[in-house]
Design a protein around this motif. Structure first.
Motif, PDB file in Angstrom:
ATOM      1  N   LEU A 215       0.807  -1.224   0.000  1.00 26.44           N
ATOM      2  CA  LEU A 215       0.000   0.000   0.000  1.00 26.44           C
ATOM      3  C   LEU A 215       0.837   1.269   0.000  1.00 26.44           C
ATOM      4  CD1 LEU A 215      -2.817  -1.097   2.462  1.00 26.44           C
ATOM      5  CD2 LEU A 215      -2.986  -0.784  -0.013  1.00 26.44           C
ATOM      6  N   GLU A 216       2.095   1.173   0.373  1.00 26.18           N
ATOM      7  CA  GLU A 216       2.990   2.332   0.364  1.00 26.18           C
ATOM      8  C   GLU A 216       3.616   2.595  -0.997  1.00 26.18           C
ATOM      9  OE1 GLU A 216       5.783   1.404   3.445  1.00 26.18           O
ATOM     10  OE2 GLU A 216       4.335   1.786   5.046  1.00 26.18           O
ATOM     11  N   MET A 217       3.415   1.705  -1.966  1.00 22.22           N
ATOM     12  CA  MET A 217       4.035   1.873  -3.281  1.00 22.22           C
ATOM     13  C   MET A 217       3.499   3.116  -3.977  1.00 22.22           C
ATOM     14  SD  MET A 217       4.142  -2.091  -4.621  1.00 22.22           S
ATOM     15  CE  MET A 217       4.125  -1.513  -6.280  1.00 22.22           C
ATOM     16  N   PRO A 218       4.350   3.810  -4.742  1.00 22.36           N
ATOM     17  CA  PRO A 218       3.917   5.019  -5.451  1.00 22.36           C
ATOM     18  C   PRO A 218       2.702   4.792  -6.359  1.00 22.36           C
ATOM     19  CG  PRO A 218       6.299   4.773  -5.582  1.00 22.36           C
ATOM     20  CD  PRO A 218       5.771   3.529  -4.931  1.00 22.36           C
ATOM     21  N   GLU A 219       2.607   3.626  -6.986  1.00 16.73           N
ATOM     22  CA  GLU A 219       1.496   3.328  -7.889  1.00 16.73           C
ATOM     23  C   GLU A 219       0.142   3.329  -7.181  1.00 16.73           C
ATOM     24  OE1 GLU A 219       5.178   1.408  -9.509  1.00 16.73           O
ATOM     25  OE2 GLU A 219       4.252   1.569  -7.549  1.00 16.73           O
TER      26      GLU A 219
END
Length: 136
Positions: A116-120
């Motif tokens: 959930l922390e990914m930039p996407e």
């Protein structure tokens, strides 16, 4: 020493075979069974409905394999439009192998929090997301 492998099939059997080749006594008794989900028949139409910028998020390599078999049976390819993400390296590799898509995944830990922390996944307003997951 006797080794009891509790991984689901077919990974459990493969591990037992490798252990036995190394001379260990090993047995397979899976704690869970991986089976086809009831909602898989809707997958081809759900994938067709995805637009550019929408997301396909794979949370299980087993779900990826079942999804791929459903798409093959339907004569359908994985769409190019969505962004593909996975919870970890192994799941990302499985999704890439069946879809040929670029699949991003958290480089550190394979958890839903790091996913959930990914930039996407930071600006998802107005986007659709299709989750490939197990049913627990």
């Amino acid at each position: 020493m006797t080794i009891l492998v509790t991984r689901p099939s077919p990974a459990g059997e493969a591990l037992v075979a490798r252990l036995r080749k190394l001379g260990h006594q090993a047995f397979h008794s899976p704690l869970i069974e991986i089976a086809r989900g009831a909602e898989l028949d809707a997958l081809p139409e759900q994938l067709k409905a995805l637009q550019a910028g929408d997301l396909v998020i794979a949370l299980s390599q087993h779900a990826v394999h079942y999804a791929a078999s459903v798409l093959r049976a339907a004569g359908q390819r994985w769409p190019n439009a969505p962004t593909y993400c996975a919870i970890g390296r192994t799941t990302a590799l499985a999704l890439h192998q069946v879809s040929s898509a670029n699949v991003t995944y958290p480089p550190e830990r394979e958890t839903s929090e790091t996913l959930l922390e990914m930039p996407e996944l930071q600006n998802i307003s107005g986007k659709n997301a299709l989750l490939l997951r197990g049913n627990g």
